[in-house]
Write a protein that holds these residues in place. Structure first.
Motif, mmCIF file in Angstrom:
data_model
loop_
_atom_site.group_PDB
_atom_site.id
_atom_site.type_symbol
_atom_site.label_atom_id
_atom_site.label_comp_id
_atom_site.label_asym_id
_atom_site.label_seq_id
_atom_site.Cartn_x
_atom_site.Cartn_y
_atom_site.Cartn_z
ATOM 1 N N ARG A 41 49.821 -34.703 32.763
ATOM 2 C CA ARG A 41 50.045 -33.278 32.555
ATOM 3 C C ARG A 41 49.103 -32.395 33.377
ATOM 4 N NH1 ARG A 41 51.741 -32.872 26.204
ATOM 5 N NH2 ARG A 41 53.702 -33.961 26.517
ATOM 6 N N GLU A 78 52.096 -30.432 18.351
ATOM 7 C CA GLU A 78 52.337 -30.675 19.777
ATOM 8 C C GLU A 78 53.846 -30.608 20.008
ATOM 9 O OE1 GLU A 78 52.418 -34.315 22.990
ATOM 10 O OE2 GLU A 78 51.676 -34.691 20.993
ATOM 11 N N GLY A 80 55.139 -30.566 23.222
ATOM 12 C CA GLY A 80 55.437 -31.232 24.477
ATOM 13 C C GLY A 80 55.675 -30.263 25.612
ATOM 14 N N HIS A 123 44.915 -32.544 21.286
ATOM 15 C CA HIS A 123 46.120 -33.004 20.583
ATOM 16 C C HIS A 123 47.363 -32.283 21.112
ATOM 17 C CE1 HIS A 123 44.895 -35.935 17.667
ATOM 18 N NE2 HIS A 123 44.043 -35.121 17.047
ATOM 19 N N GLY A 126 48.767 -33.846 24.004
ATOM 20 C CA GLY A 126 49.281 -35.201 23.847
ATOM 21 C C GLY A 126 48.233 -36.272 23.633
ATOM 22 N N ASP A 128 45.543 -38.491 21.574
ATOM 23 C CA ASP A 128 45.528 -38.935 20.183
ATOM 24 C C ASP A 128 44.375 -39.889 19.963
ATOM 25 O OD1 ASP A 128 46.368 -39.177 17.542
ATOM 26 O OD2 ASP A 128 48.463 -39.365 18.121
#
Length: 161
Positions: A41, A78, A80, A123, A126, A128
């Motif tokens: 990302r 989240e 996305g 978070h 993405g 975790d």
């Protein structure tokens, strides 16, 4: 330099120690480091919402979305990446829980809040911490982001301001 991002901040409770400029700076710093990492990302624009809530709303959200009947310190949604490449998410901070935890852990409220904002931003991107290796990577990045702001490692035992 901060990446391209937009941030909507909502106060369901008065939080004079957490003004918009401070929250925006913490989010920007977290994004700066996280989006510079060699992750898929990197370089994408981000739009986040950040809401400061009371215990009642925090508990309701946690029960509704996580089936846990208590107010948690930070809750992240989240969403996305949309087709245009925009990464979106919402972060909810429960002020009373932040204040209680900071006092119990003998940390300045601003250090604890900066950590949880950073945690929520990661978070939303993405990251975790379910798997131990993922948790180690996420904690290392959080620590790096906070250190750049002169905030001690929140995971180190006995970390003091």
């Amino acid at each position: 330099m901060y990446p391209d991002f937009s941030l909507s901040i909502q106060y369901a409770v008065a939080a004079p120690s957490l003004p918009r400029w401070r929250l925006r700076r913490w989010v920007g710093r977290a994004l700066e480091f996280a989006l510079a990492a060699p992750e898929p990302r990197a370089g994408h624009p981000v739009a986040l919402g950040l809401r400061i809530v009371d215990t009642k709303e925090g508990r309701t959200l946690n029960a509704t979305y996580r089936q846990r009947d208590y107010a948690t310190n930070v809750l992240t949604f989240e969403y996305g990446e949309n087709p245009d490449g925009l990464i979106t998410g919402d972060i909810v901070l429960c002020l009373a829980v932040l204040e209680r935890e900071a006092a119990e852990q003998h940390k300045p409220l601003l250090h604890h809040a900066a950590h949880l904002v950073t945690h929520g931003v990661l978070h939303a991107l993405g990251w975790d911490h379910i798997d131990p290796a993922e948790a180690e990577r996420m904690e290392a990045l959080e620590t790096k982001i906070l250190a750049a702001q002169h905030i001690p490692d929140p995971y180190r035992a006995g970390a003091a301001p």
